[in-house]
Design an enzyme around this catalytic site. Structure first.
Site, PDB file in Angstrom:
ATOM      1  N   GLU A  28       2.840  19.963 -13.068  1.00 61.22           N
ATOM      2  CA  GLU A  28       2.506  21.095 -13.931  1.00 61.22           C
ATOM      3  C   GLU A  28       3.693  22.023 -14.122  1.00 61.22           C
ATOM      4  O   GLU A  28       3.961  22.508 -15.225  1.00 61.22           O
ATOM      5  CB  GLU A  28       1.325  21.864 -13.347  1.00 61.22           C
ATOM      6  N   GLU A  29       4.429  22.294 -13.049  1.00 61.90           N
ATOM      7  CA  GLU A  29       5.539  23.232 -13.143  1.00 61.90           C
ATOM      8  C   GLU A  29       6.681  22.684 -13.997  1.00 61.90           C
ATOM      9  O   GLU A  29       7.502  23.461 -14.495  1.00 61.90           O
ATOM     10  CB  GLU A  29       6.068  23.588 -11.750  1.00 61.90           C
ATOM     11  N   HIS A  85       6.650  31.881  -8.982  1.00 64.81           N
ATOM     12  CA  HIS A  85       7.902  31.427  -9.606  1.00 64.81           C
ATOM     13  C   HIS A  85       9.114  32.198  -9.117  1.00 64.81           C
ATOM     14  O   HIS A  85      10.243  31.818  -9.443  1.00 64.81           O
ATOM     15  CB  HIS A  85       7.855  31.495 -11.141  1.00 64.81           C
ATOM     16  N   ASP A 122       0.926  29.579  -5.923  1.00 58.25           N
ATOM     17  CA  ASP A 122       0.969  28.770  -7.142  1.00 58.25           C
ATOM     18  C   ASP A 122       1.480  27.370  -6.816  1.00 58.25           C
ATOM     19  O   ASP A 122       2.670  27.133  -6.805  1.00 58.25           O
ATOM     20  CB  ASP A 122       1.880  29.462  -8.151  1.00 58.25           C
ATOM     21  N   ASP A 169       2.409  20.342  -7.224  1.00 58.06           N
ATOM     22  CA  ASP A 169       3.852  20.525  -7.341  1.00 58.06           C
ATOM     23  C   ASP A 169       4.162  22.021  -7.429  1.00 58.06           C
ATOM     24  O   ASP A 169       3.286  22.838  -7.739  1.00 58.06           O
ATOM     25  CB  ASP A 169       4.400  19.792  -8.558  1.00 58.06           C
ATOM     26  N   HIS A 229      -2.814  22.094  -9.118  1.00 55.37           N
ATOM     27  CA  HIS A 229      -1.622  21.229  -9.074  1.00 55.37           C
ATOM     28  C   HIS A 229      -0.919  21.403  -7.735  1.00 55.37           C
ATOM     29  O   HIS A 229      -0.914  22.493  -7.155  1.00 55.37           O
ATOM     30  CB  HIS A 229      -0.676  21.505 -10.250  1.00 55.37           C
TER      31      HIS A 229
END
Length: 452
Positions: free
Chosen positions: A157-158, A423, A126, A94, A92
Protein backbone atom coordinates in the site's frame (compact mmCIF):
# COMPACT_ATOMS: atom_id res chain seq x y z
CA UNK A 1 -22.33 -6.22 26.43
CA UNK A 2 -19.92 -6.17 29.37
CA UNK A 3 -18.75 -9.69 28.45
CA UNK A 4 -17.52 -8.49 25.05
CA UNK A 5 -15.74 -5.50 26.60
CA UNK A 6 -14.09 -7.84 29.10
CA UNK A 7 -13.07 -10.20 26.29
CA UNK A 8 -11.39 -7.37 24.38
CA UNK A 9 -9.61 -6.16 27.50
CA UNK A 10 -8.39 -9.70 28.16
CA UNK A 11 -6.77 -10.08 24.73
CA UNK A 12 -5.14 -6.63 24.58
CA UNK A 13 -1.85 -7.56 26.34
CA UNK A 14 -1.23 -10.34 23.83
CA UNK A 15 -2.28 -8.09 20.97
CA UNK A 16 0.23 -5.47 22.05
CA UNK A 17 3.03 -8.05 22.30
CA UNK A 18 2.25 -9.30 18.80
CA UNK A 19 2.12 -5.73 17.49
CA UNK A 20 5.60 -5.12 18.86
CA UNK A 21 6.88 -8.26 17.13
CA UNK A 22 5.27 -7.17 13.87
CA UNK A 23 6.79 -3.68 14.04
CA UNK A 24 10.26 -5.18 14.41
CA UNK A 25 9.99 -6.56 10.86
CA UNK A 26 11.14 -3.76 8.47
CA UNK A 27 8.59 -4.56 5.79
CA UNK A 28 9.35 -1.77 3.29
CA UNK A 29 8.07 -2.53 -0.22
CA UNK A 30 9.97 0.32 -1.92
CA UNK A 31 12.67 -0.53 -4.49
CA UNK A 32 16.13 -0.89 -3.03
CA UNK A 33 14.97 -2.44 0.23
CA UNK A 34 15.22 -6.08 1.23
CA UNK A 35 11.83 -7.46 0.24
CA UNK A 36 12.41 -10.69 2.14
CA UNK A 37 11.24 -8.71 5.16
CA UNK A 38 7.91 -8.04 3.41
CA UNK A 39 7.53 -11.77 2.88
CA UNK A 40 8.44 -12.39 6.51
CA UNK A 41 5.83 -9.85 7.58
CA UNK A 42 3.17 -11.55 5.44
CA UNK A 43 4.02 -14.90 7.02
CA UNK A 44 3.74 -13.37 10.49
CA UNK A 45 0.31 -11.93 9.64
CA UNK A 46 -0.84 -15.29 8.28
CA UNK A 47 0.15 -16.98 11.55
CA UNK A 48 -1.69 -14.31 13.54
CA UNK A 49 -4.88 -14.90 11.53
CA UNK A 50 -4.64 -18.67 11.93
CA UNK A 51 -4.12 -18.20 15.65
CA UNK A 52 -7.17 -15.95 15.79
CA UNK A 53 -9.38 -18.78 14.54
CA UNK A 54 -9.58 -18.28 10.78
CA UNK A 55 -9.47 -21.75 9.19
CA UNK A 56 -8.67 -20.63 5.64
CA UNK A 57 -5.53 -18.46 5.41
CA UNK A 58 -3.35 -18.04 2.31
CA UNK A 59 -0.54 -15.76 1.16
CA UNK A 60 -1.19 -14.48 -2.36
CA UNK A 61 0.50 -12.20 -4.88
CA UNK A 62 0.35 -11.26 -8.54
CA UNK A 63 2.19 -9.10 -11.05
CA UNK A 64 1.62 -5.38 -11.51
CA UNK A 65 0.38 -4.18 -14.93
CA UNK A 66 3.98 -3.55 -16.04
CA UNK A 67 4.89 -7.17 -15.25
CA UNK A 68 6.89 -6.53 -12.09
CA UNK A 69 6.10 -8.93 -9.22
CA UNK A 70 3.76 -7.61 -6.56
CA UNK A 71 4.36 -7.96 -2.85
CA UNK A 72 2.64 -10.71 -0.81
CA UNK A 73 -0.79 -10.13 0.67
CA UNK A 74 -2.70 -12.31 3.13
CA UNK A 75 -6.30 -13.47 2.86
CA UNK A 76 -7.97 -15.16 5.83
CA UNK A 77 -11.58 -16.34 5.85
CA UNK A 78 -14.23 -17.70 8.17
CA UNK A 79 -17.65 -18.46 6.59
CA UNK A 80 -20.72 -16.59 7.79
CA UNK A 81 -23.27 -18.29 10.01
CA UNK A 82 -26.54 -18.89 8.20
CA UNK A 83 -28.31 -15.62 7.49
CA UNK A 84 -25.41 -13.45 8.65
CA UNK A 85 -23.49 -10.97 6.48
CA UNK A 86 -19.82 -11.22 5.55
CA UNK A 87 -17.47 -8.43 6.62
CA UNK A 88 -14.17 -7.76 4.84
CA UNK A 89 -11.51 -6.33 7.17
CA UNK A 90 -8.68 -4.56 5.29
CA UNK A 91 -5.28 -3.37 6.50
CA UNK A 92 -1.72 -3.37 5.13
CA UNK A 93 1.43 -4.83 6.61
CA UNK A 94 4.02 -2.88 4.60
CA UNK A 95 5.40 0.39 5.95
CA UNK A 96 7.09 3.58 4.85
CA UNK A 97 10.90 3.77 4.88
CA UNK A 98 12.11 4.98 8.26
CA UNK A 99 14.11 7.90 6.88
CA UNK A 100 17.11 9.27 8.75
CA UNK A 101 17.65 7.39 12.02
CA UNK A 102 19.07 10.58 13.54
CA UNK A 103 15.61 12.19 13.35
CA UNK A 104 14.10 9.52 15.59
CA UNK A 105 14.17 9.78 19.36
CA UNK A 106 15.17 6.12 19.62
CA UNK A 107 18.14 4.16 18.32
CA UNK A 108 16.18 1.87 16.00
CA UNK A 109 12.97 3.03 14.24
CA UNK A 110 11.92 -0.62 13.94
CA UNK A 111 12.08 -1.20 17.68
CA UNK A 112 9.12 -0.33 19.89
CA UNK A 113 9.60 2.25 22.65
CA UNK A 114 6.84 3.34 25.04
CA UNK A 115 6.71 6.94 26.22
CA UNK A 116 3.80 8.71 27.92
CA UNK A 117 1.17 6.21 26.85
CA UNK A 118 2.32 5.96 23.25
CA UNK A 119 4.20 3.24 21.35
CA UNK A 120 6.86 4.64 19.01
CA UNK A 121 8.16 2.81 15.96
CA UNK A 122 7.79 2.73 12.17
CA UNK A 123 4.46 1.11 11.33
CA UNK A 124 3.21 1.19 14.92
CA UNK A 125 0.23 3.23 13.73
CA UNK A 126 0.31 2.98 9.92
CA UNK A 127 -0.78 0.29 9.56
CA UNK A 128 0.34 -2.61 11.70
CA UNK A 129 -1.97 -1.42 14.46
CA UNK A 130 -4.76 -1.70 11.89
CA UNK A 131 -3.81 -5.33 11.35
CA UNK A 132 -3.81 -5.96 15.09
CA UNK A 133 -7.17 -4.23 15.62
CA UNK A 134 -8.67 -6.89 13.34
CA UNK A 135 -6.83 -9.63 15.25
CA UNK A 136 -8.04 -8.23 18.57
CA UNK A 137 -11.70 -8.36 17.49
CA UNK A 138 -11.30 -11.91 16.20
CA UNK A 139 -9.60 -13.08 19.39
CA UNK A 140 -12.31 -11.49 21.52
CA UNK A 141 -15.01 -13.56 19.80
CA UNK A 142 -13.01 -16.77 19.48
CA UNK A 143 -15.16 -19.42 17.84
CA UNK A 144 -18.35 -17.39 18.36
CA UNK A 145 -18.02 -14.90 15.52
CA UNK A 146 -21.55 -13.60 14.79
CA UNK A 147 -20.76 -12.74 11.13
CA UNK A 148 -18.64 -14.09 8.34
CA UNK A 149 -15.20 -12.50 8.23
CA UNK A 150 -12.61 -12.13 5.49
CA UNK A 151 -9.37 -10.42 6.46
CA UNK A 152 -7.35 -8.94 3.60
CA UNK A 153 -3.91 -7.57 4.52
CA UNK A 154 -2.05 -5.99 1.62
CA UNK A 155 1.74 -5.81 1.24
CA UNK A 156 2.45 -2.76 -0.94
CA UNK A 157 0.00 0.00 0.00
CA UNK A 158 2.74 2.46 0.90
CA UNK A 159 4.34 1.98 -2.52
CA UNK A 160 1.16 2.62 -4.48
CA UNK A 161 -0.67 -0.74 -4.55
CA UNK A 162 0.40 -1.34 -8.16
CA UNK A 163 -0.74 -4.97 -8.21
CA UNK A 164 -3.78 -4.55 -5.97
CA UNK A 165 -6.47 -4.14 -8.63
CA UNK A 166 -5.33 -7.28 -10.42
CA UNK A 167 -5.07 -9.10 -7.10
CA UNK A 168 -8.66 -8.19 -6.23
CA UNK A 169 -9.83 -9.30 -9.66
CA UNK A 170 -8.10 -12.67 -9.26
CA UNK A 171 -9.61 -13.22 -5.80
CA UNK A 172 -12.87 -11.34 -6.24
CA UNK A 173 -15.04 -14.25 -5.16
CA UNK A 174 -13.02 -14.78 -1.97
CA UNK A 175 -13.09 -11.06 -1.13
CA UNK A 176 -16.79 -10.45 -1.82
CA UNK A 177 -18.50 -8.98 1.24
CA UNK A 178 -21.54 -7.06 2.41
CA UNK A 179 -19.49 -4.61 4.47
CA UNK A 180 -15.87 -3.52 3.91
CA UNK A 181 -13.90 -2.02 6.80
CA UNK A 182 -10.76 -0.13 5.72
CA UNK A 183 -8.60 0.29 8.84
CA UNK A 184 -6.12 2.79 7.39
CA UNK A 185 -7.31 6.24 8.46
CA UNK A 186 -7.70 8.00 11.79
CA UNK A 187 -9.91 9.76 14.29
CA UNK A 188 -10.79 13.40 14.76
CA UNK A 189 -8.93 13.73 18.05
CA UNK A 190 -7.92 11.72 21.08
CA UNK A 191 -11.21 10.83 22.73
CA UNK A 192 -13.27 11.70 19.64
CA UNK A 193 -13.82 8.99 16.98
CA UNK A 194 -14.50 9.59 13.30
CA UNK A 195 -15.59 7.94 10.07
CA UNK A 196 -13.69 9.08 6.98
CA UNK A 197 -16.15 9.90 4.20
CA UNK A 198 -13.93 11.59 1.61
CA UNK A 199 -10.30 11.38 0.52
CA UNK A 200 -8.34 13.35 -2.03
CA UNK A 201 -6.72 11.67 -5.00
CA UNK A 202 -3.11 11.89 -6.09
CA UNK A 203 -1.02 12.77 -9.14
CA UNK A 204 2.78 12.56 -8.99
CA UNK A 205 4.83 13.79 -11.93
CA UNK A 206 8.43 14.50 -12.92
CA UNK A 207 9.39 17.87 -14.39
CA UNK A 208 12.63 17.88 -16.38
CA UNK A 209 14.43 20.96 -17.68
CA UNK A 210 17.33 21.06 -20.18
CA UNK A 211 19.11 24.20 -21.36
CA UNK A 212 22.45 22.98 -22.74
CA UNK A 213 24.43 19.88 -23.61
CA UNK A 214 26.91 20.33 -20.77
CA UNK A 215 27.75 22.51 -17.77
CA UNK A 216 29.71 25.71 -18.34
CA UNK A 217 31.54 28.27 -16.17
CA UNK A 218 29.00 30.47 -14.36
CA UNK A 219 31.26 33.51 -14.56
CA UNK A 220 32.23 33.13 -18.18
CA UNK A 221 28.71 32.44 -19.46
CA UNK A 222 26.47 33.77 -16.69
CA UNK A 223 24.19 36.60 -17.76
CA UNK A 224 23.69 35.17 -21.23
CA UNK A 225 23.06 31.43 -20.92
CA UNK A 226 20.14 30.32 -18.71
CA UNK A 227 20.82 27.46 -16.34
CA UNK A 228 18.35 24.60 -15.93
CA UNK A 229 18.01 24.90 -12.16
CA UNK A 230 16.93 28.55 -12.35
CA UNK A 231 14.39 27.69 -15.05
CA UNK A 232 13.10 24.83 -12.92
CA UNK A 233 12.66 27.18 -9.94
CA UNK A 234 10.61 29.56 -12.10
CA UNK A 235 8.46 26.69 -13.40
CA UNK A 236 7.81 25.35 -9.91
CA UNK A 237 7.03 28.81 -8.53
CA UNK A 238 4.09 28.91 -10.94
CA UNK A 239 2.31 26.13 -9.07
CA UNK A 240 0.85 28.62 -6.55
CA UNK A 241 -0.68 32.08 -6.72
CA UNK A 242 0.18 34.93 -4.38
CA UNK A 243 -2.14 33.52 -1.68
CA UNK A 244 -0.66 30.03 -1.78
CA UNK A 245 -3.65 28.51 -3.59
CA UNK A 246 -2.91 26.08 -6.43
CA UNK A 247 -2.76 28.14 -9.61
CA UNK A 248 -4.26 25.51 -11.93
CA UNK A 249 -7.76 26.91 -12.59
CA UNK A 250 -9.25 23.75 -14.12
CA UNK A 251 -8.87 21.65 -10.95
CA UNK A 252 -12.01 20.99 -8.90
CA UNK A 253 -12.59 22.77 -5.59
CA UNK A 254 -15.48 21.89 -3.31
CA UNK A 255 -16.90 22.50 0.15
CA UNK A 256 -16.04 20.40 3.19
CA UNK A 257 -17.97 19.36 6.28
CA UNK A 258 -18.91 22.08 8.80
CA UNK A 259 -16.26 20.95 11.29
CA UNK A 260 -14.04 23.68 12.70
CA UNK A 261 -10.29 23.06 12.78
CA UNK A 262 -8.80 25.52 15.29
CA UNK A 263 -5.71 27.29 13.97
CA UNK A 264 -3.69 26.74 17.16
CA UNK A 265 -4.43 23.02 17.07
CA UNK A 266 -3.31 22.75 13.43
CA UNK A 267 -0.14 24.71 14.16
CA UNK A 268 0.75 22.42 17.05
CA UNK A 269 -0.02 19.21 15.15
CA UNK A 270 2.00 20.31 12.10
CA UNK A 271 4.92 21.61 14.17
CA UNK A 272 4.81 25.02 12.43
CA UNK A 273 7.44 27.53 13.46
CA UNK A 274 6.42 30.83 15.02
CA UNK A 275 5.73 33.44 12.37
CA UNK A 276 5.08 30.95 9.55
CA UNK A 277 1.74 31.71 7.92
CA UNK A 278 -0.88 29.32 6.56
CA UNK A 279 -1.11 29.16 2.78
CA UNK A 280 -4.26 29.20 0.69
CA UNK A 281 -7.69 30.69 1.21
CA UNK A 282 -10.97 29.35 2.59
CA UNK A 283 -11.75 27.29 5.66
CA UNK A 284 -8.90 25.16 6.94
CA UNK A 285 -10.81 21.89 6.48
CA UNK A 286 -11.47 22.80 2.85
CA UNK A 287 -7.81 23.57 2.22
CA UNK A 288 -6.87 20.18 3.68
CA UNK A 289 -9.72 17.97 2.44
CA UNK A 290 -11.56 19.33 -0.62
CA UNK A 291 -9.21 21.71 -2.46
CA UNK A 292 -6.20 20.75 -4.56
CA UNK A 293 -2.67 21.09 -3.21
CA UNK A 294 0.71 21.18 -4.92
CA UNK A 295 3.98 20.07 -3.35
CA UNK A 296 7.54 19.85 -4.64
CA UNK A 297 8.67 16.49 -3.21
CA UNK A 298 12.29 16.57 -4.32
CA UNK A 299 14.81 18.03 -6.75
CA UNK A 300 17.65 16.38 -8.67
CA UNK A 301 20.46 18.95 -8.84
CA UNK A 302 23.91 19.40 -7.35
CA UNK A 303 23.85 19.59 -3.56
CA UNK A 304 24.77 22.92 -2.00
CA UNK A 305 27.92 21.64 -0.32
CA UNK A 306 29.45 20.01 -3.40
CA UNK A 307 28.14 22.40 -6.05
CA UNK A 308 30.58 23.97 -8.51
CA UNK A 309 30.49 27.49 -9.97
CA UNK A 310 28.78 26.26 -13.11
CA UNK A 311 25.58 26.72 -15.04
CA UNK A 312 23.68 23.45 -14.82
CA UNK A 313 22.39 22.02 -18.11
CA UNK A 314 19.81 19.70 -16.50
CA UNK A 315 17.55 19.66 -13.45
CA UNK A 316 14.56 17.58 -12.43
CA UNK A 317 11.87 17.79 -9.77
CA UNK A 318 9.15 15.49 -8.51
CA UNK A 319 5.83 17.27 -8.07
CA UNK A 320 2.75 15.96 -6.29
CA UNK A 321 -0.76 17.34 -6.45
CA UNK A 322 -3.62 16.13 -4.27
CA UNK A 323 -6.90 16.35 -6.15
CA UNK A 324 -10.33 17.01 -4.71
CA UNK A 325 -13.16 14.46 -4.60
CA UNK A 326 -14.85 14.35 -7.99
CA UNK A 327 -11.64 14.88 -9.96
CA UNK A 328 -10.20 12.37 -12.45
CA UNK A 329 -6.51 11.70 -11.88
CA UNK A 330 -5.52 11.40 -15.54
CA UNK A 331 -7.40 14.56 -16.47
CA UNK A 332 -5.75 16.31 -13.54
CA UNK A 333 -2.34 15.24 -14.84
CA UNK A 334 -3.10 16.84 -18.19
CA UNK A 335 -4.08 20.07 -16.42
CA UNK A 336 -0.82 19.93 -14.44
CA UNK A 337 1.30 19.19 -17.51
CA UNK A 338 -0.27 22.00 -19.51
CA UNK A 339 0.19 24.46 -16.65
CA UNK A 340 3.84 23.59 -15.98
CA UNK A 341 4.76 23.83 -19.67
CA UNK A 342 3.18 27.29 -19.75
CA UNK A 343 5.56 28.44 -16.99
CA UNK A 344 8.62 27.79 -19.17
CA UNK A 345 11.15 30.60 -19.37
CA UNK A 346 13.71 31.51 -22.05
CA UNK A 347 12.83 28.67 -24.41
CA UNK A 348 14.21 25.89 -22.23
CA UNK A 349 13.36 22.28 -23.05
CA UNK A 350 10.75 21.24 -20.46
CA UNK A 351 9.04 17.85 -20.24
CA UNK A 352 6.45 16.63 -17.75
CA UNK A 353 5.91 12.88 -17.28
CA UNK A 354 3.49 10.95 -15.10
CA UNK A 355 4.84 8.97 -12.17
CA UNK A 356 1.57 7.72 -10.69
CA UNK A 357 -2.04 8.68 -10.22
CA UNK A 358 -4.82 7.70 -7.86
CA UNK A 359 -8.51 8.48 -7.74
CA UNK A 360 -10.18 10.41 -4.91
CA UNK A 361 -13.34 9.05 -3.34
CA UNK A 362 -16.55 10.12 -1.65
CA UNK A 363 -18.56 7.76 0.54
CA UNK A 364 -22.29 8.10 1.12
CA UNK A 365 -22.17 7.10 4.77
CA UNK A 366 -25.87 6.43 5.23
CA UNK A 367 -27.69 3.18 5.88
CA UNK A 368 -27.82 0.37 8.43
CA UNK A 369 -24.12 -0.53 8.27
CA UNK A 370 -23.06 3.04 8.97
CA UNK A 371 -25.60 3.28 11.79
CA UNK A 372 -24.12 0.10 13.25
CA UNK A 373 -20.63 1.61 13.03
CA UNK A 374 -21.63 4.89 14.65
CA UNK A 375 -23.34 3.07 17.51
CA UNK A 376 -20.27 0.86 17.97
CA UNK A 377 -17.95 3.86 18.08
CA UNK A 378 -20.17 5.71 20.55
CA UNK A 379 -20.23 2.69 22.84
CA UNK A 380 -16.47 2.20 22.68
CA UNK A 381 -15.81 5.91 23.34
CA UNK A 382 -18.25 5.99 26.29
CA UNK A 383 -21.00 7.98 24.62
CA UNK A 384 -18.94 10.21 22.28
CA UNK A 385 -20.46 9.82 18.84
CA UNK A 386 -18.19 9.88 15.77
CA UNK A 387 -18.00 12.77 13.35
CA UNK A 388 -17.66 12.45 9.59
CA UNK A 389 -14.33 13.78 8.37
CA UNK A 390 -12.43 14.20 5.16
CA UNK A 391 -8.80 13.27 4.74
CA UNK A 392 -6.29 15.18 2.68
CA UNK A 393 -4.25 12.07 2.00
CA UNK A 394 -5.05 9.47 -0.62
CA UNK A 395 -6.11 5.82 -0.53
CA UNK A 396 -6.84 5.26 -4.23
CA UNK A 397 -7.78 1.60 -3.85
CA UNK A 398 -10.97 2.59 -1.99
CA UNK A 399 -12.35 3.65 -5.36
CA UNK A 400 -11.35 0.21 -6.64
CA UNK A 401 -13.33 -1.49 -3.87
CA UNK A 402 -16.31 0.76 -4.59
CA UNK A 403 -16.19 -0.15 -8.28
CA UNK A 404 -15.73 -3.90 -7.82
CA UNK A 405 -18.16 -4.32 -4.92
CA UNK A 406 -20.81 -1.64 -5.60
CA UNK A 407 -23.37 -3.18 -3.23
CA UNK A 408 -21.00 -3.24 -0.23
CA UNK A 409 -20.97 -0.55 2.44
CA UNK A 410 -17.42 0.83 2.77
CA UNK A 411 -16.41 2.01 6.24
CA UNK A 412 -13.08 3.87 6.50
CA UNK A 413 -11.78 3.77 10.04
CA UNK A 414 -8.34 3.67 11.63
CA UNK A 415 -6.09 3.95 14.64
CA UNK A 416 -4.27 7.21 13.98
CA UNK A 417 -4.75 10.41 15.97
CA UNK A 418 -3.51 13.91 15.07
CA UNK A 419 -0.13 13.30 16.71
CA UNK A 420 0.54 9.83 15.22
CA UNK A 421 3.04 11.29 12.70
CA UNK A 422 2.49 8.55 10.15
CA UNK A 423 5.14 8.58 7.38
CA UNK A 424 7.40 10.79 9.50
CA UNK A 425 10.03 10.30 12.19
CA UNK A 426 8.72 9.30 15.61
CA UNK A 427 5.55 7.65 14.33
CA UNK A 428 3.51 6.49 17.30
CA UNK A 429 0.32 4.83 18.49
CA UNK A 430 -1.80 6.14 21.36
CA UNK A 431 -2.47 3.07 23.49
CA UNK A 432 -5.74 4.33 24.94
CA UNK A 433 -7.17 5.09 21.50
CA UNK A 434 -5.93 1.76 20.17
CA UNK A 435 -7.87 -0.05 22.90
CA UNK A 436 -11.02 1.86 21.92
CA UNK A 437 -10.49 1.06 18.23
CA UNK A 438 -10.24 -2.66 19.04
CA UNK A 439 -13.37 -2.48 21.18
CA UNK A 440 -15.27 -0.53 18.51
CA UNK A 441 -14.46 -3.14 15.87
CA UNK A 442 -15.74 -5.93 18.12
CA UNK A 443 -18.92 -3.96 18.76
CA UNK A 444 -19.29 -3.35 15.02
CA UNK A 445 -19.16 -7.07 14.21
CA UNK A 446 -21.74 -7.66 16.92
CA UNK A 447 -23.98 -4.86 15.60
CA UNK A 448 -23.83 -6.20 12.03
CA UNK A 449 -25.07 -9.63 13.08
CA UNK A 450 -28.75 -10.48 12.51
CA UNK A 451 -30.97 -9.59 15.46
CA UNK A 452 -32.63 -12.60 17.09
Amino acid sequence: MSDLRSAVEAVLPGVRADLERLVRIPSVAFPGFDHSHVRRSAEAVAELLRGAGLPDVTIVSTNAPDGTPGQPAVIGRRPAPEGAPTVLLYAHHDVQPAGKPSEWEQDDPFEIVERDGRLYGRGAADDKAGVMAHVAALRAFGDDLPVGVTVFVEGEEEYGSASLEKLIEEHKEELAADVIVIADSGNWDIGHPALTTSLRGLVNAYVEVRTATHAVHSGMFGGTVPDALTVLCRVLAGLHDENGDVAIPELIRSEASPLDYPEDRLRAEAGMLDGVEFIGTGRLVERMWTKPTATVLGIDAPGAQESANALQPYARAKVSIRIAPGENDMQAFEYLRKHLLAQNAWGAEVTVSLDQGGLPCVIDATGPSYDAARDAFAEAWDGVRPVDIGVGGSIPFIATFQEMFPEAAVLVTGVEDPDARAHGPNESLHLGEFARVCLAEAYLLRNLAPKN
